[in-house]
Enzyme design. Sequence first.
Site, PDB file in Angstrom:
ATOM      1  N   CYS A 173       0.332  -1.276   0.347  1.00  0.00           N
ATOM      2  CA  CYS A 173      -0.030   0.096   0.148  1.00  0.00           C
ATOM      3  C   CYS A 173       0.730   1.140  -0.099  1.00  0.00           C
ATOM      4  O   CYS A 173       0.399   2.240  -0.415  1.00  0.00           O
ATOM      5  CB  CYS A 173      -1.116  -0.027   1.138  1.00  0.00           C
ATOM      6  SG  CYS A 173      -0.300  -0.734   2.366  1.00  0.00           S
TER       7      CYS A 173
ATOM      8  N   HIS B  85      -2.337   1.061   7.039  1.00  0.00           N
ATOM      9  CA  HIS B  85      -2.200   0.718   5.668  1.00  0.00           C
ATOM     10  C   HIS B  85      -2.465   2.559   5.432  1.00  0.00           C
ATOM     11  O   HIS B  85      -2.476   3.579   6.370  1.00  0.00           O
ATOM     12  CB  HIS B  85      -4.313   0.425   5.437  1.00  0.00           C
ATOM     13  CG  HIS B  85      -5.098   1.027   4.634  1.00  0.00           C
ATOM     14  ND1 HIS B  85      -3.891   0.078   3.710  1.00  0.00           N
ATOM     15  CD2 HIS B  85      -5.932   1.942   3.602  1.00  0.00           C
ATOM     16  CE1 HIS B  85      -4.574   0.349   2.141  1.00  0.00           C
ATOM     17  NE2 HIS B  85      -5.669   1.399   2.336  1.00  0.00           N
TER      18      HIS B  85
END
EC number: 3.4.19.12
Length: 521
Positions: free
Chosen positions: A204, A321
Amino acid sequence: MSQSPHVAETSPKFTDANGNQTMPSAASASSSNSASQATAAEQSSSTKASAGQTFTADEPLTPESPNSKKRALSELSITEEPISKKTKDSPNMSSTEDVKSTDPVFPSPPDYPATKHDKETWQGFCEIESEPAYFSVILREMGAQDLTVREVFGMTPDLLDMLPQPIYGLILLFRYREFGTEDQPTECPTDVWFANQLPAQNSCGTLAMINILMNSTEISIGEHLQQFKDFTSDMTPFQRGEAFASFDYVKKIHNSFAKKMDILEGDKHLSYKVRRSQRLKDLESAPKGKNITSKSRSRRHSGDSTATDDSAESFEENGHHFIAFVPVGNEVYKLDGLDKQPTSVGSFDPEAGETWLDGASDTIATLMAAGDDDDYGVVALTQSPLAPLRRKACLAINTLARVESCLDGGSGTWRELVSDAQEPTSPRLLGVEALLPAHPVPSSLAATIDSEAMDGLLSRRRGLLAVLGELAAGIVEEMALVAAEDEKASQRRFDGGPVVKKWLEMLAANEYLEENLKRFT
Protein backbone atom coordinates in the site's frame (compact mmCIF):
# COMPACT_ATOMS: atom_id res chain seq x y z
CA MET A 1 -1.42 -2.58 2.92
CA SER A 2 0.81 -3.02 5.92
CA GLN A 3 -0.84 -5.67 8.06
CA SER A 4 -3.97 -5.37 5.94
CA PRO A 5 -7.22 -6.73 7.40
CA HIS A 6 -8.50 -7.26 3.84
CA VAL A 7 -8.36 -8.71 1.40
CA ALA A 8 12.43 -5.56 -17.64
CA GLU A 9 15.14 -3.73 -17.24
CA THR A 10 14.41 -1.92 -20.51
CA SER A 11 10.68 -2.20 -20.34
CA PRO A 12 8.07 -3.26 -17.76
CA LYS A 13 7.74 -7.02 -17.40
CA PHE A 14 4.57 -8.54 -15.99
CA THR A 15 5.66 -12.14 -15.58
CA ASP A 16 5.50 -14.81 -12.93
CA ALA A 17 8.49 -16.58 -11.38
CA ASN A 18 8.61 -19.05 -14.30
CA GLY A 19 8.70 -16.37 -16.99
CA ASN A 20 5.11 -16.80 -18.17
CA GLN A 21 3.19 -13.64 -18.97
CA THR A 22 0.44 -14.18 -16.43
CA MET A 23 -0.85 -12.60 -13.24
CA PRO A 24 0.17 -15.13 -10.55
CA SER A 25 -1.02 -15.14 -7.00
CA ALA A 26 1.55 -14.69 -4.28
CA ALA A 27 1.00 -18.08 -2.70
CA SER A 28 1.05 -20.22 -5.86
CA ALA A 29 4.13 -18.60 -7.40
CA SER A 30 6.12 -18.80 -4.19
CA SER A 31 5.21 -22.42 -3.42
CA SER A 32 5.85 -23.65 -6.97
CA ASN A 33 9.24 -21.95 -7.03
CA SER A 34 10.23 -23.57 -3.73
CA ALA A 35 9.10 -26.99 -4.96
CA SER A 36 11.13 -26.72 -8.16
CA GLN A 37 14.20 -25.66 -6.21
CA ALA A 38 13.82 -28.65 -3.87
CA THR A 39 13.51 -31.04 -6.83
CA ALA A 40 16.63 -29.59 -8.44
CA ALA A 41 18.53 -30.01 -5.17
CA GLU A 42 17.48 -33.70 -4.88
CA GLN A 43 18.51 -34.41 -8.47
CA SER A 44 21.84 -32.73 -7.89
CA SER A 45 22.48 -34.82 -4.75
CA SER A 46 21.64 -38.11 -6.50
CA THR A 47 23.87 -37.22 -9.46
CA LYS A 48 26.83 -36.51 -7.19
CA ALA A 49 26.28 -39.70 -5.21
CA SER A 50 26.21 -41.87 -8.33
CA ALA A 51 29.23 -40.18 -9.83
CA GLY A 52 31.59 -41.62 -7.21
CA GLN A 53 35.25 -40.90 -7.79
CA THR A 54 36.09 -37.92 -9.97
CA PHE A 55 39.04 -37.43 -12.32
CA THR A 56 40.77 -34.43 -13.73
CA ALA A 57 41.48 -33.80 -17.38
CA ASP A 58 45.21 -34.39 -16.80
CA GLU A 59 44.82 -37.96 -15.51
CA PRO A 60 45.33 -40.85 -17.98
CA LEU A 61 42.36 -42.98 -18.94
CA THR A 62 44.34 -46.23 -18.49
CA PRO A 63 47.11 -47.05 -16.02
CA GLU A 64 49.36 -48.84 -18.51
CA SER A 65 51.14 -45.89 -20.11
CA PRO A 66 51.03 -42.10 -20.39
CA ASN A 67 50.39 -42.54 -24.10
CA SER A 68 47.49 -44.95 -23.67
CA LYS A 69 44.98 -42.12 -24.01
CA LYS A 70 46.31 -41.24 -27.45
CA ARG A 71 46.33 -44.90 -28.57
CA ALA A 72 42.78 -45.42 -27.31
CA LEU A 73 41.57 -42.54 -29.41
CA SER A 74 43.35 -43.71 -32.53
CA GLU A 75 42.20 -47.33 -32.19
CA LEU A 76 38.47 -46.59 -31.96
CA SER A 77 36.43 -48.84 -34.22
CA ILE A 78 33.51 -47.66 -36.29
CA THR A 79 31.10 -49.34 -33.87
CA GLU A 80 32.41 -47.52 -30.81
CA GLU A 81 30.74 -44.38 -29.56
CA PRO A 82 32.95 -41.25 -29.70
CA ILE A 83 34.39 -40.08 -26.41
CA SER A 84 32.80 -36.66 -26.92
CA LYS A 85 29.35 -38.22 -26.61
CA LYS A 86 30.23 -40.39 -23.62
CA THR A 87 31.47 -37.43 -21.59
CA LYS A 88 27.88 -36.41 -21.01
CA ASP A 89 27.67 -39.10 -18.29
CA SER A 90 31.35 -39.29 -17.50
CA PRO A 91 32.30 -38.67 -13.86
CA ASN A 92 35.18 -36.40 -14.83
CA MET A 93 32.84 -33.83 -16.41
CA SER A 94 30.46 -31.39 -14.70
CA SER A 95 26.86 -32.35 -15.41
CA THR A 96 23.96 -29.96 -15.83
CA GLU A 97 22.69 -30.94 -12.39
CA ASP A 98 26.07 -30.11 -10.85
CA VAL A 99 25.98 -26.64 -12.41
CA LYS A 100 22.45 -26.04 -11.16
CA SER A 101 23.44 -27.06 -7.65
CA THR A 102 25.65 -23.97 -7.41
CA ASP A 103 22.82 -21.62 -8.38
CA PRO A 104 21.10 -19.62 -5.61
CA VAL A 105 18.05 -21.26 -4.13
CA PHE A 106 14.88 -19.85 -2.65
CA PRO A 107 14.51 -19.63 0.23
CA SER A 108 18.08 -19.34 1.44
CA PRO A 109 19.06 -21.27 4.60
CA PRO A 110 17.36 -20.03 7.80
CA ASP A 111 20.60 -18.80 9.34
CA TYR A 112 21.38 -16.66 6.29
CA PRO A 113 20.13 -13.09 5.82
CA ALA A 114 17.71 -12.42 2.98
CA THR A 115 19.72 -12.66 -0.22
CA LYS A 116 19.17 -10.69 -3.40
CA HIS A 117 17.78 -13.88 -4.93
CA ASP A 118 15.33 -14.20 -2.02
CA LYS A 119 14.07 -10.67 -2.51
CA GLU A 120 13.73 -10.96 -6.28
CA THR A 121 12.08 -14.41 -6.19
CA TRP A 122 9.60 -13.86 -3.36
CA GLN A 123 6.17 -13.01 -4.79
CA GLY A 124 4.90 -10.93 -1.88
CA PHE A 125 5.46 -7.31 -0.83
CA CYS A 126 7.30 -6.60 2.42
CA GLU A 127 6.16 -4.09 5.01
CA ILE A 128 7.90 -0.70 4.94
CA GLU A 129 7.72 1.82 7.74
CA SER A 130 6.29 5.29 7.20
CA GLU A 131 9.75 6.82 6.85
CA PRO A 132 10.08 9.69 4.34
CA ALA A 133 13.70 8.77 3.59
CA TYR A 134 12.70 5.27 2.41
CA PHE A 135 9.95 6.65 0.18
CA SER A 136 12.30 9.24 -1.32
CA VAL A 137 14.84 6.56 -2.18
CA ILE A 138 12.15 4.35 -3.75
CA LEU A 139 10.99 7.25 -5.92
CA ARG A 140 14.50 8.00 -7.14
CA GLU A 141 15.23 4.35 -7.89
CA MET A 142 11.95 4.00 -9.81
CA GLY A 143 13.11 6.83 -12.08
CA ALA A 144 10.87 9.68 -10.88
CA GLN A 145 12.82 12.93 -11.13
CA ASP A 146 13.11 15.92 -8.81
CA LEU A 147 10.88 14.49 -6.08
CA THR A 148 11.17 14.10 -2.35
CA VAL A 149 8.95 12.95 0.51
CA ARG A 150 8.70 15.03 3.67
CA GLU A 151 6.92 14.48 6.95
CA VAL A 152 3.87 16.65 7.64
CA PHE A 153 3.70 17.89 11.23
CA GLY A 154 0.28 19.49 10.94
CA MET A 155 -2.52 20.07 8.44
CA THR A 156 -2.73 23.82 9.03
CA PRO A 157 -1.87 26.15 6.11
CA ASP A 158 1.17 27.66 7.83
CA LEU A 159 2.74 24.23 8.46
CA LEU A 160 1.96 23.02 4.95
CA ASP A 161 3.55 26.17 3.52
CA MET A 162 6.81 25.21 5.24
CA LEU A 163 7.12 22.16 2.99
CA PRO A 164 8.85 22.32 -0.40
CA GLN A 165 6.41 23.45 -3.06
CA PRO A 166 4.50 22.36 -5.01
CA ILE A 167 2.94 19.45 -3.11
CA TYR A 168 1.81 16.76 -5.56
CA GLY A 169 0.05 14.48 -3.10
CA LEU A 170 -0.43 13.48 0.54
CA ILE A 171 -0.12 9.97 1.99
CA LEU A 172 -1.90 9.09 5.22
CA LEU A 173 -0.93 6.15 7.43
CA PHE A 174 -3.61 5.05 9.90
CA ARG A 175 -4.95 2.01 11.70
CA TYR A 176 -7.25 0.65 9.06
CA ARG A 177 -11.00 1.02 9.09
CA GLU A 178 -13.43 1.65 6.27
CA PHE A 179 -13.93 5.35 5.72
CA GLY A 180 -15.84 7.34 3.11
CA THR A 181 -16.85 4.36 1.00
CA GLU A 182 -20.49 5.36 0.59
CA ASP A 183 -19.78 7.97 -2.12
CA GLN A 184 -17.75 5.77 -4.44
CA PRO A 185 -18.72 5.91 -8.13
CA THR A 186 -19.66 2.77 -9.98
CA GLU A 187 -16.83 3.29 -12.46
CA CYS A 188 -13.44 4.95 -12.33
CA PRO A 189 -13.44 8.44 -13.91
CA THR A 190 -11.57 8.49 -17.20
CA ASP A 191 -9.22 11.25 -16.05
CA VAL A 192 -8.23 9.41 -12.84
CA TRP A 193 -5.62 6.64 -12.80
CA PHE A 194 -6.36 4.32 -9.90
CA ALA A 195 -5.21 0.78 -9.05
CA ASN A 196 -6.59 -1.61 -6.46
CA GLN A 197 -4.40 -3.34 -3.91
CA LEU A 198 -4.56 -7.11 -4.22
CA PRO A 199 -5.38 -9.11 -1.07
CA ALA A 200 -2.62 -10.13 1.33
CA GLN A 201 0.00 -7.79 -0.14
CA ASN A 202 1.77 -5.11 1.89
CA SER A 203 2.20 -2.88 -1.14
CA CYS A 204 0.00 0.00 0.00
CA GLY A 205 2.86 2.45 0.65
CA THR A 206 4.42 2.07 -2.79
CA LEU A 207 0.99 1.81 -4.43
CA ALA A 208 -0.06 5.12 -2.82
CA MET A 209 2.98 6.80 -4.40
CA ILE A 210 2.22 5.16 -7.76
CA ASN A 211 -1.39 6.43 -7.59
CA ILE A 212 -0.04 9.94 -7.05
CA LEU A 213 2.63 9.77 -9.76
CA MET A 214 0.23 8.50 -12.41
CA ASN A 215 -2.20 11.41 -11.82
CA SER A 216 0.26 14.30 -12.00
CA THR A 217 1.11 15.88 -15.33
CA GLU A 218 3.92 17.95 -13.84
CA ILE A 219 6.13 15.01 -12.75
CA SER A 220 8.68 13.26 -14.94
CA ILE A 221 8.03 9.66 -13.87
CA GLY A 222 10.77 8.00 -15.92
CA GLU A 223 10.77 5.45 -18.73
CA HIS A 224 9.62 2.36 -16.82
CA LEU A 225 6.68 4.01 -15.05
CA GLN A 226 5.62 5.80 -18.22
CA GLN A 227 5.50 2.51 -20.10
CA PHE A 228 3.50 0.98 -17.25
CA LYS A 229 1.07 3.91 -17.34
CA ASP A 230 0.60 3.54 -21.09
CA PHE A 231 0.18 -0.23 -20.76
CA THR A 232 -2.56 0.11 -18.12
CA SER A 233 -4.32 3.20 -19.50
CA ASP A 234 -7.43 1.29 -20.67
CA MET A 235 -7.63 -1.11 -17.71
CA THR A 236 -10.03 -1.16 -14.78
CA PRO A 237 -8.70 -0.46 -11.26
CA PHE A 238 -8.69 -4.19 -10.47
CA GLN A 239 -6.80 -5.03 -13.67
CA ARG A 240 -4.28 -2.29 -12.88
CA GLY A 241 -3.86 -3.80 -9.43
CA GLU A 242 -3.12 -7.18 -11.00
CA ALA A 243 -0.62 -5.58 -13.36
CA PHE A 244 1.04 -3.74 -10.49
CA ALA A 245 1.31 -6.95 -8.45
CA SER A 246 3.25 -8.47 -11.38
CA PHE A 247 5.33 -5.36 -12.13
CA ASP A 248 8.74 -6.86 -11.32
CA TYR A 249 10.62 -3.59 -11.83
CA VAL A 250 8.83 -1.87 -8.96
CA LYS A 251 8.46 -5.03 -6.86
CA LYS A 252 12.24 -5.55 -6.80
CA ILE A 253 12.80 -1.99 -5.62
CA HIS A 254 10.12 -2.33 -2.94
CA ASN A 255 11.39 -5.72 -1.74
CA SER A 256 14.99 -4.53 -1.62
CA PHE A 257 13.96 -3.44 1.90
CA ALA A 258 12.84 -6.98 2.81
CA LYS A 259 14.61 -8.91 5.56
CA LYS A 260 14.43 -12.64 6.16
CA MET A 261 11.93 -12.12 9.00
CA ASP A 262 9.76 -9.91 6.76
CA ILE A 263 9.52 -12.70 4.20
CA LEU A 264 8.75 -15.34 6.84
CA GLU A 265 6.13 -13.16 8.54
CA GLY A 266 4.50 -12.32 5.23
CA ASP A 267 4.21 -15.98 4.26
CA LYS A 268 2.92 -16.91 7.72
CA HIS A 269 0.11 -14.40 7.68
CA LEU A 270 -0.72 -15.24 4.08
CA SER A 271 -1.17 -18.87 5.10
CA TYR A 272 -3.39 -17.72 7.96
CA LYS A 273 -5.57 -15.74 5.58
CA VAL A 274 -5.92 -18.79 3.35
CA ARG A 275 -6.99 -21.01 6.27
CA ARG A 276 -9.38 -18.38 7.58
CA SER A 277 -10.93 -18.00 4.15
CA GLN A 278 -11.36 -21.76 3.94
CA ARG A 279 -13.04 -21.87 7.37
CA LEU A 280 -15.45 -19.14 6.35
CA LYS A 281 -16.22 -21.01 3.16
CA ASP A 282 -16.90 -24.18 5.18
CA LEU A 283 -19.25 -22.26 7.46
CA GLU A 284 -21.18 -20.85 4.51
CA SER A 285 -21.49 -24.22 2.79
CA ALA A 286 -22.46 -26.15 5.93
CA PRO A 287 -25.99 -27.64 5.94
CA LYS A 288 -28.55 -25.71 7.93
CA GLY A 289 -28.92 -26.91 11.48
CA LYS A 290 -25.39 -28.31 11.67
CA ASN A 291 -23.44 -26.58 14.40
CA ILE A 292 -19.82 -26.26 13.31
CA THR A 293 -19.22 -22.80 14.71
CA SER A 294 -18.13 -24.14 18.09
CA LYS A 295 -15.80 -26.62 16.40
CA SER A 296 -14.19 -23.95 14.29
CA ARG A 297 -13.77 -21.74 17.33
CA SER A 298 -12.20 -24.53 19.37
CA ARG A 299 -9.90 -25.30 16.48
CA ARG A 300 -8.88 -21.67 16.24
CA HIS A 301 -8.02 -21.50 19.93
CA SER A 302 -6.24 -24.84 20.02
CA GLY A 303 -2.59 -24.93 20.84
CA ASP A 304 -1.78 -26.65 17.56
CA SER A 305 -2.88 -23.75 15.43
CA THR A 306 -0.31 -21.19 14.34
CA ALA A 307 -3.07 -18.60 13.92
CA THR A 308 -3.36 -17.77 17.62
CA ASP A 309 -4.98 -14.70 19.08
CA ASP A 310 -1.54 -13.24 19.75
CA SER A 311 -0.46 -13.58 16.12
CA ALA A 312 -3.27 -13.59 13.60
CA GLU A 313 -6.22 -11.82 15.21
CA SER A 314 -3.97 -9.24 16.87
CA PHE A 315 -2.21 -8.72 13.56
CA GLU A 316 -5.54 -8.08 11.86
CA GLU A 317 -6.87 -5.72 14.51
CA ASN A 318 -3.71 -3.59 14.47
CA GLY A 319 -3.31 -3.50 10.70
CA HIS A 320 -2.07 -0.18 9.31
CA HIS A 321 -2.75 1.17 5.87
CA PHE A 322 -1.49 3.87 3.48
CA ILE A 323 -3.90 5.87 1.32
CA ALA A 324 -3.25 8.79 -1.04
CA PHE A 325 -4.89 12.16 -1.61
CA VAL A 326 -4.23 13.83 -4.94
CA PRO A 327 -5.71 16.63 -7.07
CA VAL A 328 -7.05 15.75 -10.52
CA GLY A 329 -8.34 18.78 -12.38
CA ASN A 330 -10.33 20.79 -9.82
CA GLU A 331 -11.29 17.71 -7.78
CA VAL A 332 -9.55 16.16 -4.77
CA TYR A 333 -9.59 12.35 -4.73
CA LYS A 334 -9.02 9.83 -1.99
CA LEU A 335 -7.19 6.91 -3.58
CA ASP A 336 -7.46 3.91 -1.25
CA GLY A 337 -6.25 0.69 -2.83
CA LEU A 338 -8.76 -1.30 -0.78
CA ASP A 339 -11.67 0.71 -2.20
CA LYS A 340 -13.26 -0.42 -5.44
CA GLN A 341 -13.12 3.05 -6.99
CA PRO A 342 -11.55 6.46 -6.25
CA THR A 343 -13.62 8.80 -4.10
CA SER A 344 -13.95 12.55 -4.65
CA VAL A 345 -13.69 14.38 -1.33
CA GLY A 346 -14.26 17.90 -2.65
CA SER A 347 -13.48 20.48 -5.29
CA PHE A 348 -11.51 23.73 -5.32
CA ASP A 349 -11.34 26.90 -7.40
CA PRO A 350 -7.77 28.09 -8.07
CA GLU A 351 -9.04 31.44 -9.46
CA ALA A 352 -10.65 32.13 -6.09
CA GLY A 353 -7.39 31.42 -4.29
CA GLU A 354 -8.42 27.95 -3.15
CA THR A 355 -5.99 25.04 -3.15
CA TRP A 356 -6.57 21.31 -3.19
CA LEU A 357 -4.84 21.03 0.18
CA ASP A 358 -7.86 22.62 1.89
CA GLY A 359 -10.19 19.78 0.93
CA ALA A 360 -7.60 17.10 1.62
CA SER A 361 -6.80 18.57 5.05
CA ASP A 362 -10.46 18.63 6.05
CA THR A 363 -10.94 14.98 5.04
CA ILE A 364 -7.82 13.83 6.88
CA ALA A 365 -8.85 15.77 9.99
CA THR A 366 -12.31 14.16 9.87
CA LEU A 367 -10.79 10.68 9.54
CA MET A 368 -8.51 11.30 12.52
CA ALA A 369 -11.36 12.61 14.66
CA ALA A 370 -13.52 9.56 13.87
CA GLY A 371 -10.99 7.15 15.37
CA ASP A 372 -10.32 6.24 18.97
CA ASP A 373 -6.54 6.37 18.70
CA ASP A 374 -3.75 8.76 17.82
CA ASP A 375 -1.92 6.33 15.56
CA TYR A 376 -1.55 8.47 12.44
CA GLY A 377 1.16 9.75 10.17
CA VAL A 378 1.13 12.02 7.14
CA VAL A 379 3.84 12.54 4.53
CA ALA A 380 3.83 14.78 1.47
CA LEU A 381 5.18 13.98 -1.98
CA THR A 382 6.69 17.27 -3.15
CA GLN A 383 9.12 18.75 -5.60
CA SER A 384 12.70 18.35 -4.45
CA PRO A 385 14.23 21.69 -3.36
CA LEU A 386 17.28 20.74 -5.41
CA ALA A 387 15.42 21.30 -8.67
CA PRO A 388 14.55 25.03 -8.24
CA LEU A 389 17.85 25.73 -6.48
CA ARG A 390 19.82 24.29 -9.38
CA ARG A 391 17.72 26.16 -11.95
CA LYS A 392 18.41 29.45 -10.18
CA ALA A 393 22.10 28.58 -9.85
CA CYS A 394 22.34 27.86 -13.59
CA LEU A 395 20.82 31.23 -14.47
CA ALA A 396 23.10 33.02 -11.99
CA ILE A 397 26.23 31.28 -13.32
CA ASN A 398 25.34 32.09 -16.95
CA THR A 399 24.55 35.70 -16.02
CA LEU A 400 27.87 36.03 -14.17
CA ALA A 401 29.70 34.69 -17.22
CA ARG A 402 27.95 37.32 -19.37
CA VAL A 403 28.93 40.10 -16.96
CA GLU A 404 32.58 39.01 -16.83
CA SER A 405 32.66 38.72 -20.61
CA CYS A 406 31.55 42.35 -20.89
CA LEU A 407 34.15 43.40 -18.32
CA ASP A 408 36.89 41.58 -20.24
CA GLY A 409 35.86 43.39 -23.42
CA GLY A 410 35.91 46.83 -21.80
CA SER A 411 39.11 46.69 -19.81
CA GLY A 412 41.49 43.93 -18.97
CA THR A 413 42.38 45.55 -15.65
CA TRP A 414 38.97 45.18 -13.98
CA ARG A 415 40.13 42.24 -11.88
CA GLU A 416 42.65 44.53 -10.19
CA LEU A 417 39.76 46.74 -9.07
CA VAL A 418 37.95 43.85 -7.35
CA SER A 419 38.65 44.11 -3.64
CA ASP A 420 37.41 40.61 -2.76
CA ALA A 421 38.86 37.33 -3.94
CA GLN A 422 35.53 35.49 -3.89
CA GLU A 423 34.97 33.06 -6.73
CA PRO A 424 31.78 31.15 -7.52
CA THR A 425 31.48 27.49 -6.53
CA SER A 426 32.34 25.08 -9.32
CA PRO A 427 29.24 24.08 -11.34
CA ARG A 428 30.47 20.48 -11.24
CA LEU A 429 30.39 20.43 -7.44
CA LEU A 430 26.84 21.75 -7.49
CA GLY A 431 25.75 19.15 -10.03
CA VAL A 432 24.62 21.76 -12.58
CA GLU A 433 27.34 21.51 -15.21
CA ALA A 434 25.15 19.58 -17.65
CA LEU A 435 22.14 21.85 -16.95
CA LEU A 436 23.78 25.17 -17.88
CA PRO A 437 22.86 25.15 -21.61
CA ALA A 438 19.17 24.72 -20.71
CA HIS A 439 19.09 28.02 -18.75
CA PRO A 440 20.49 30.83 -20.95
CA VAL A 441 20.43 34.49 -19.99
CA PRO A 442 17.14 36.10 -21.15
CA SER A 443 17.64 38.37 -24.14
CA SER A 444 16.31 41.45 -22.30
CA LEU A 445 18.70 40.92 -19.39
CA ALA A 446 21.58 40.28 -21.77
CA ALA A 447 20.89 43.58 -23.57
CA THR A 448 20.86 45.45 -20.24
CA ILE A 449 24.17 43.89 -19.20
CA ASP A 450 25.79 44.75 -22.55
CA SER A 451 24.86 48.43 -22.14
CA GLU A 452 26.07 48.86 -18.56
CA ALA A 453 29.21 50.76 -17.59
CA MET A 454 32.05 49.19 -15.64
CA ASP A 455 30.82 50.40 -12.26
CA GLY A 456 27.38 48.90 -12.90
CA LEU A 457 28.89 45.63 -14.12
CA LEU A 458 31.14 45.35 -11.05
CA SER A 459 28.17 46.03 -8.75
CA ARG A 460 26.09 43.42 -10.60
CA ARG A 461 28.94 40.93 -10.29
CA ARG A 462 29.12 41.39 -6.50
CA GLY A 463 25.39 40.82 -6.20
CA LEU A 464 25.55 37.68 -8.35
CA LEU A 465 28.40 36.26 -6.27
CA ALA A 466 26.35 36.78 -3.09
CA VAL A 467 23.31 35.10 -4.62
CA LEU A 468 25.43 32.20 -5.86
CA GLY A 469 26.90 31.78 -2.39
CA GLU A 470 23.43 31.39 -0.87
CA LEU A 471 22.29 29.04 -3.62
CA ALA A 472 25.42 26.92 -3.26
CA ALA A 473 24.85 26.60 0.48
CA GLY A 474 21.27 25.47 -0.10
CA ILE A 475 22.30 22.98 -2.80
CA VAL A 476 25.04 21.49 -0.64
CA GLU A 477 22.58 21.14 2.25
CA GLU A 478 20.03 19.34 0.08
CA MET A 479 22.71 17.10 -1.44
CA ALA A 480 23.77 16.15 2.08
CA LEU A 481 20.13 15.34 2.89
CA VAL A 482 19.90 13.07 -0.16
CA ALA A 483 23.10 11.31 0.90
CA ALA A 484 21.67 10.86 4.41
CA GLU A 485 18.49 9.36 2.95
CA ASP A 486 20.52 6.91 0.89
CA GLU A 487 22.52 5.95 3.97
CA LYS A 488 19.39 5.43 6.06
CA ALA A 489 17.88 3.25 3.35
CA SER A 490 21.11 1.25 3.13
CA GLN A 491 21.00 0.60 6.87
CA ARG A 492 17.33 -0.45 6.65
CA ARG A 493 18.18 -2.89 3.88
CA PHE A 494 20.89 -4.56 5.95
CA ASP A 495 19.56 -7.76 7.48
CA GLY A 496 21.19 -8.14 10.87
CA GLY A 497 18.70 -10.68 12.24
CA PRO A 498 20.81 -13.81 11.58
CA VAL A 499 23.85 -12.12 13.13
CA VAL A 500 21.94 -11.29 16.31
CA LYS A 501 20.55 -14.84 16.43
CA LYS A 502 24.02 -16.34 16.11
CA TRP A 503 25.39 -14.02 18.76
CA LEU A 504 22.63 -14.98 21.20
CA GLU A 505 23.27 -18.67 20.53
CA MET A 506 26.94 -18.17 21.39
CA LEU A 507 26.02 -16.32 24.59
CA ALA A 508 23.63 -19.12 25.53
CA ALA A 509 26.25 -21.78 24.78
CA ASN A 510 28.72 -20.34 27.31
CA GLU A 511 25.88 -19.85 29.86
CA TYR A 512 26.22 -16.07 29.86
CA LEU A 513 22.53 -15.58 29.14
CA GLU A 514 21.45 -17.85 31.97
CA GLU A 515 23.72 -16.06 34.42
CA ASN A 516 22.62 -12.53 33.43
CA LEU A 517 19.01 -13.02 32.35
CA LYS A 518 17.64 -11.62 35.61
CA ARG A 519 19.39 -8.32 34.93
CA PHE A 520 17.21 -7.74 31.87
CA THR A 521 13.84 -9.08 33.06
